[in-house]
Design an enzyme around this catalytic site. Structure first.
Site, PDB file in Angstrom:
ATOM      1  N   TYR A  57       0.818  -1.206   0.000  1.00  0.00           N
ATOM      2  CA  TYR A  57       0.000   0.000   0.000  1.00  0.00           C
ATOM      3  C   TYR A  57       0.857   1.264   0.000  1.00  0.00           C
ATOM      4  O   TYR A  57       0.357   2.350  -0.309  1.00  0.00           O
ATOM      5  CB  TYR A  57      -0.929   0.040   1.224  1.00  0.00           C
ATOM      6  CG  TYR A  57      -1.888  -1.113   1.351  1.00  0.00           C
ATOM      7  CD1 TYR A  57      -2.161  -1.954   0.269  1.00  0.00           C
ATOM      8  CD2 TYR A  57      -2.509  -1.376   2.560  1.00  0.00           C
ATOM      9  CE1 TYR A  57      -3.029  -3.027   0.410  1.00  0.00           C
ATOM     10  CE2 TYR A  57      -3.385  -2.446   2.709  1.00  0.00           C
ATOM     11  CZ  TYR A  57      -3.637  -3.272   1.633  1.00  0.00           C
ATOM     12  OH  TYR A  57      -4.497  -4.324   1.775  1.00  0.00           O
ATOM     13  N   HIS A 117       1.469 -11.656   1.840  1.00  0.00           N
ATOM     14  CA  HIS A 117       0.374 -10.986   1.138  1.00  0.00           C
ATOM     15  C   HIS A 117      -0.184 -11.770  -0.047  1.00  0.00           C
ATOM     16  O   HIS A 117      -1.393 -11.804  -0.257  1.00  0.00           O
ATOM     17  CB  HIS A 117       0.830  -9.599   0.657  1.00  0.00           C
ATOM     18  CG  HIS A 117      -0.292  -8.643   0.432  1.00  0.00           C
ATOM     19  ND1 HIS A 117      -0.134  -7.279   0.446  1.00  0.00           N
ATOM     20  CD2 HIS A 117      -1.613  -8.841   0.188  1.00  0.00           C
ATOM     21  CE1 HIS A 117      -1.301  -6.690   0.242  1.00  0.00           C
ATOM     22  NE2 HIS A 117      -2.213  -7.616   0.061  1.00  0.00           N
TER      23      HIS A 117
END
Length: 268
Positions: A57, A117
C-alpha cells in the site's frame, strides 16, 4: 466491539479499518502521500482499534503516524501488515529487511498480525518465508502470523511443514463471490477468515435486496452485508474516506439477521 479469539488465543476485533488509500492524494491507491492522517484520526475517534495495512500500500507510515500521535496506548490497538510478495521471493535477507522497514514505518516494536500478502508458484519458497515469520513469532515481534489470498493448494505446504499454524487467511469475500468453500476450509483447519473489500461487488439489484432487508432493522445495505459476514464468523475490514460511513460500519452489533435474510444474501 466484538473480539474474535485466534487459534493462538490472541484476540482481534471483528471489524477493522482498511487503509490502502488513506493519506493519499485523490484517495487513489497509487496517489502520493498527502502528509496528513485524517482518515486514521477519524477511525480512531469513531472507535476503530484494528487497522489493516500492507507494504504494497506504500503508506504504512500514515498508519504509524496516526496511531502514534493519538491518545491510544500501543496495547489498545491491533495492527496487521503484510509482506509484499507480489513478485514472489527475493531471499532471506530481503524478508528481514522488509520486516524491519514495516516496524520502523509503523513506529512499533511489535506487529499484532503479520501476513504473507500473495502466494506464488513455489511451495518450498513459501515454506521458507513462513519459517522466517515463525522466528519472529517465537521472539514475540509478531503476536500472530498468517497469509493473504491463499487457496488450499498454497496453505497445505505450510500446514504440513510449518511448526506454527497460520492464525488468519485474508481473502476476497463479498457479494457475488462469498468464497464459501475456502472459508469452510479455513474453519476446518482452525484458521480465521478476514474479508478484504467486504463491500465490493454490490450492483443495483443486490443493493435493492440488501436495503429492503436493512429497512426492517433501520440499517443501510452496507451494514447488512457486514452483519452477514460477521454472522458467518468472518472478520471484516471495510474502508471509507467518509467519517459517517466509517461509524456506520461499526454500528452492526444491535441487530441479527433471520435465516431467510441470510439465505437471500447468500444467493446474491
Amino acid at each position: 466491539m466484538k473480539l474474535v479469539k485466534l487459534n493462538n488465543e490472541l484476540e482481534i476485533p471483528v471489524v477493522g479499518s482498511g487503509t490502502n488509500t488513506y493519506g493519499k492524494e485523490d484517495n487513489a491507491f497509487k496517489g502520493e502521500l498527502r502528509g496528513d492522517t485524517q482518515e486514521i484520526d477519524w477511525a480512531i475517534e469513531n472507535g476503530y482499534r484494528h487497522f489493516d495495512s500492507a507494504q504494497v500500500y506504500a503508506n504504512e507510515e500514515v498508519v504509524g503516524k496516526g496511531l502514534n500521535q493519538s491518545d491510544l496506548k500501543r496495547e489498545d490497538y491491533f495492527i496487521t501488515t503484510k509482506l509484499n510478495t507480489n513478485k514472489g521471493f527475493a531471499g532471506h535477507d530481503w524478508i528481514t529487511a522488509e520486516i524491519e522497514k514495516s516496524l520502523e514505518k509503523l513506529q512499533t516494536d511489535y506487529i499484532d498480525l503479520f501476513l504473507i500478502h500473495f502466494p506464488w508458484d513455489n511451495s518450498d519458497e513459501i515454506v521458507e518465508v513462513w519459517r522466517v515469520l515463525e522466528e519472529y513469532y517465537n521472539r514475540g515481534v509478531f503476536k500472530s502470523i498468517g497469509v493473504s489470498n491463499f487457496e488450499e493448494k498454497h496453505l497445505d505446504p505450510i500446514l504440513q511443514n510449518g511448526t506454527v499454524k497460520p492464525d488468519v487467511n485474508q481473502i476476497e469475500s463479498h457479494v457475488g463471490k462469498w468464497n464459501d468453500a475456502l472459508i469452510d476450509y479455513n474453519k476446518s483447519n482452525d484458521i480465521a477468515t478476514v474479508a478484504w473489500s467486504p463491500l465490493a461487488g454490490i450492483d443495483e439489484d443486490a443493493k435493492q435486496v440488501l436495503q429492503e432487508i436493512g429497512d426492517r432493522y433501520g440499517k443501510t445495505y452496507a451494514q447488512v452485508v457486514l452483519r452477514y459476514q460477521i454472522e458467518r464468523d468472518v472478520i471484516v475490514i471495510p474502508k471509507s474516506h467518509n467519517k459517517e460511513h466509517q461509524a456506520q460500519s461499526l454500528d452492526i452489533f444491535d441487530f441479527e439477521l433471520t435465516a431467510d435474510d441470510r439465505q437471500r444474501i447468500a444467493d446474491l
